[in-house]
Design a protein around this motif. Structure first.
Motif, short mmCIF file in Angstrom:
data_model
loop_
_atom_site.label_atom_id
_atom_site.label_comp_id
_atom_site.label_asym_id
_atom_site.label_seq_id
_atom_site.Cartn_x
_atom_site.Cartn_y
_atom_site.Cartn_z
N GLU A 186 0.98 -1.33 0.01
CA GLU A 186 -0.03 0.02 -0.01
C GLU A 186 0.89 1.32 -0.12
OE1 GLU A 186 -3.85 -1.75 2.62
OE2 GLU A 186 -2.35 -0.45 3.54
N ALA A 187 1.94 1.39 0.63
CA ALA A 187 2.70 2.57 0.72
C ALA A 187 3.39 2.67 -0.53
CB ALA A 187 3.72 2.20 2.05
N LEU A 188 3.91 1.47 -1.11
CA LEU A 188 4.59 1.70 -2.50
C LEU A 188 3.59 2.25 -3.42
CD1 LEU A 188 6.37 -1.74 -2.90
CD2 LEU A 188 7.38 0.54 -2.39
N ALA A 189 2.22 2.09 -3.35
CA ALA A 189 1.39 2.65 -4.47
C ALA A 189 0.77 4.10 -3.92
CB ALA A 189 0.02 1.60 -4.47
N LEU A 245 -4.92 10.51 4.39
CA LEU A 245 -4.22 10.06 3.20
C LEU A 245 -5.27 9.02 2.60
CD1 LEU A 245 -1.63 9.20 1.62
CD2 LEU A 245 -1.04 7.57 3.52
N SER A 246 -5.45 8.81 1.34
CA SER A 246 -6.43 8.13 0.90
C SER A 246 -5.75 6.81 0.20
CB SER A 246 -7.18 8.53 -0.24
OG SER A 246 -8.14 9.65 0.15
N VAL A 247 -6.06 5.14 0.70
CA VAL A 247 -5.63 4.26 0.19
C VAL A 247 -6.44 3.78 -0.64
CG1 VAL A 247 -4.61 2.06 0.84
CG2 VAL A 247 -4.33 4.09 2.57
N LYS A 248 -5.83 3.64 -2.07
CA LYS A 248 -7.01 3.06 -3.03
C LYS A 248 -6.48 1.85 -3.93
CE LYS A 248 -8.17 7.97 -4.19
NZ LYS A 248 -8.41 9.07 -5.04
N TYR A 249 -5.12 1.95 -3.63
CA TYR A 249 -4.52 0.91 -4.25
C TYR A 249 -3.58 0.25 -3.59
CZ TYR A 249 -6.64 3.34 -7.91
OH TYR A 249 -7.69 3.92 -9.11
N SER A 250 -2.98 -0.97 -3.97
CA SER A 250 -1.58 -1.50 -3.72
C SER A 250 -0.70 -1.53 -4.64
CB SER A 250 -1.70 -2.69 -2.76
OG SER A 250 -2.22 -3.76 -3.90
N TRP A 251 0.46 -1.90 -4.72
CA TRP A 251 1.67 -2.09 -5.75
C TRP A 251 2.09 -3.52 -6.00
CZ3 TRP A 251 2.60 1.24 -9.51
CH2 TRP A 251 3.91 1.48 -10.15
N ASP A 252 2.14 -4.01 -6.99
CA ASP A 252 2.50 -5.12 -7.37
C ASP A 252 3.83 -5.19 -7.65
OD1 ASP A 252 2.71 -7.83 -8.43
OD2 ASP A 252 1.75 -7.59 -10.19
N PHE A 299 -0.13 -0.86 -10.45
CA PHE A 299 -1.11 -0.52 -9.63
C PHE A 299 -1.71 -1.94 -9.38
CE2 PHE A 299 -0.10 3.76 -10.32
CZ PHE A 299 0.11 4.29 -9.13
N GLN A 300 -2.41 -2.25 -8.36
CA GLN A 300 -3.39 -3.46 -8.37
C GLN A 300 -4.47 -3.27 -7.26
OE1 GLN A 300 -1.18 -7.07 -7.36
NE2 GLN A 300 -0.56 -6.47 -5.24
N PRO A 301 -5.59 -4.01 -7.04
CA PRO A 301 -6.54 -3.64 -6.02
C PRO A 301 -5.89 -3.95 -4.59
CG PRO A 301 -7.46 -5.04 -7.58
CD PRO A 301 -5.94 -5.05 -7.95
N THR A 302 -6.52 -3.39 -3.64
CA THR A 302 -6.01 -3.50 -2.20
C THR A 302 -6.40 -4.95 -1.64
OG1 THR A 302 -8.17 -2.63 -1.35
CG2 THR A 302 -6.27 -1.16 -1.43
N ASN A 312 -8.45 -6.09 0.37
CA ASN A 312 -9.64 -6.60 0.49
C ASN A 312 -10.49 -5.29 0.49
OD1 ASN A 312 -9.75 -5.46 3.28
ND2 ASN A 312 -8.65 -7.19 3.87
N PRO A 313 -11.92 -5.23 0.37
CA PRO A 313 -12.63 -3.79 0.07
C PRO A 313 -12.34 -3.18 1.13
CG PRO A 313 -13.88 -5.49 -0.55
CD PRO A 313 -12.71 -6.42 0.15
N SER A 314 -12.25 -3.73 2.64
CA SER A 314 -12.06 -2.75 3.57
C SER A 314 -10.66 -1.90 3.66
CB SER A 314 -11.98 -3.84 4.71
OG SER A 314 -13.47 -4.22 4.98
N SER A 315 -9.82 -2.49 2.89
CA SER A 315 -8.39 -1.89 2.79
C SER A 315 -8.34 -0.55 2.01
CB SER A 315 -7.31 -2.74 2.16
OG SER A 315 -7.18 -3.84 3.03
N VAL A 316 -9.55 -0.27 1.25
CA VAL A 316 -9.76 1.04 0.97
C VAL A 316 -10.33 2.00 1.93
CG1 VAL A 316 -11.12 2.46 -0.98
CG2 VAL A 316 -10.26 0.14 -1.40
N ARG A 317 -9.40 3.04 2.19
CA ARG A 317 -9.53 3.99 3.16
C ARG A 317 -9.11 5.10 3.48
NH1 ARG A 317 -5.83 0.09 4.18
NH2 ARG A 317 -4.10 0.57 5.53
#
Length: 333
Positions: free
Chosen positions: A178-181, A194-201, A209-212, A214-219
């Motif tokens: 998440e921090a990388l993205a 700080l909005s967390v929308k993605y993670s980094w593959d 970019f890739q999905p987090t 789980n849905p709860s990780s979008v925050r």
């Protein structure tokens, strides 16, 4: 027969292992089948496409160990003695909990074979699970005093570097990917969020970019005023939609080694990057922040995950709560 075979790929056809005799099909007798073949078929039938890839991989690791430890063991030869011997051999190289996981996977398959009448007894009954002595547990989080010492040795210059990356995780509880993205547009400096929308593959060469998780990780994570001011200056002029820390291939191990050097320099226990996330959560819990708030901040799917992960901290806090309760009640006269 050839029409049926044309509908199946070679791999599936091989696994079915059917024979054609006198114009009819006869399935290979399972009881004389090698145990690891039976387990492999069972995994393909009941686990493929029904469990997560990471879980499925664990079954394949179990299969690899079966082939290594019992390559000639037939299903019909499974007894309490032969099964216990298999478990004991596995336990020589693994800790008790890992051996227990190995046992549970095999047991699920064997119980099915027993219920289907392929074997006459359940050899897993009363199995004794052992294992080698656990390795010393690694430190999972730092105390507030140690965190201050760690930050003191960080090289927090006027340009972004990996020390800023580690500090951001310490102050937000972000996962590594998440921090990388994080991009400049993830920051809302006006509202200090700080909005967390993605993670980094990061596992693939190019990265993307890739999905987090789980849905709860979008925050949205609330930021303190200090790190808000720091990053508002660090991000000036950077592309809004590009990761601020990624410049080429990123290796988790390399940054963990960098963190290890920092920990040794600060003379604090060495921990992993994920340990910084645990540190963030533990500091909040010790400060009296509710489990529900910590769960939302970490992006956990439910509070049960937070409670199980930080059970030792919660239990310590509950003992202190007991003292507070008694103190308050004693004042009622």
């Amino acid at each position: 027969m050839y029409k049926i075979k044309s509908l199946l790929d070679n791999n599936i056809w091989h696994k079915f292992a059917i024979y054609y005799q006198g114009g009819s099909f006869m399935t290979r007798k399972k009881s004389t089948q090698l145990f690891y073949h039976y387990f492999e078929d069972w995994v393909e039938l009941y686990k493929v496409n029904s469990v997560r890839p990471i879980t499925l991989n664990k079954y394949y690791v179990t299969l690899a160990w079966l082939i290594r430890l019992a390559p000639k063991l037939q299903l019909c030869d499974l007894t309490r003695q032969s099964y216990q011997q298999l478990i004991n051999e596995y336990a020589q190289d693994h800790e008790r909990q890992t051996t227990m996981d190995f046992h549970h996977q095999l047991k699920s398959c064997i119980v099915d074979a027993f219920e289907e009448g392929e074997i006459k007894q359940n050899p897993t009954r009363k199995a004794v699970i052992t294992g080698k002595r656990p390795a010393p547990k690694k430190v999972k989080f730092l105390s507030q005093f140690d965190v201050q010492k760690l930050i003191h040795v960080m090289n927090l210059e006027t340009s972004l570097n990996w020390d800023w990356f580690l500090l951001l995780i310490l102050k937000t509880g972000l996962r590594f990917s998440e921090a990388l993205a994080i991009t400049p547009e993830c920051f809302d400096f006006t509202n200090q969020t700080l909005s967390v929308k993605y993670s980094w593959d990061y596992r693939h060469t190019d990265g993307s970019f890739q999905p987090t998780k789980n849905p709860s990780s979008v925050r949205q994570i609330q930021l303190d005023w200090q790190i808000t001011m720091q990053f508002s200056q660090l991000l000036h002029g950077l592309p809004k939609d590009q990761p601020i820390f990624v410049h080429g291939r990123v290796f988790n191990a390399s940054i963990n080694r960098h963190l290890k050097v920092l920990c040794e320099s600060a003379e604090v226990p060495v921990l992993s990057i994920h340990g910084l996330r645990h540190t963030h959560a533990s500091l909040l819990l010790f400060a009296g922040v509710s489990v529900a708030s910590v769960a939302r901040r970490l992006g956990h799917a439910n509070m049960a995950t937070t409670q199980s992960t930080y059970l030792h901290i919660i239990q310590e806090l509950e003992s202190k709560d007991g003292e507070r309760i008694m103190r308050e009640m004693s004042q009622l006269v």
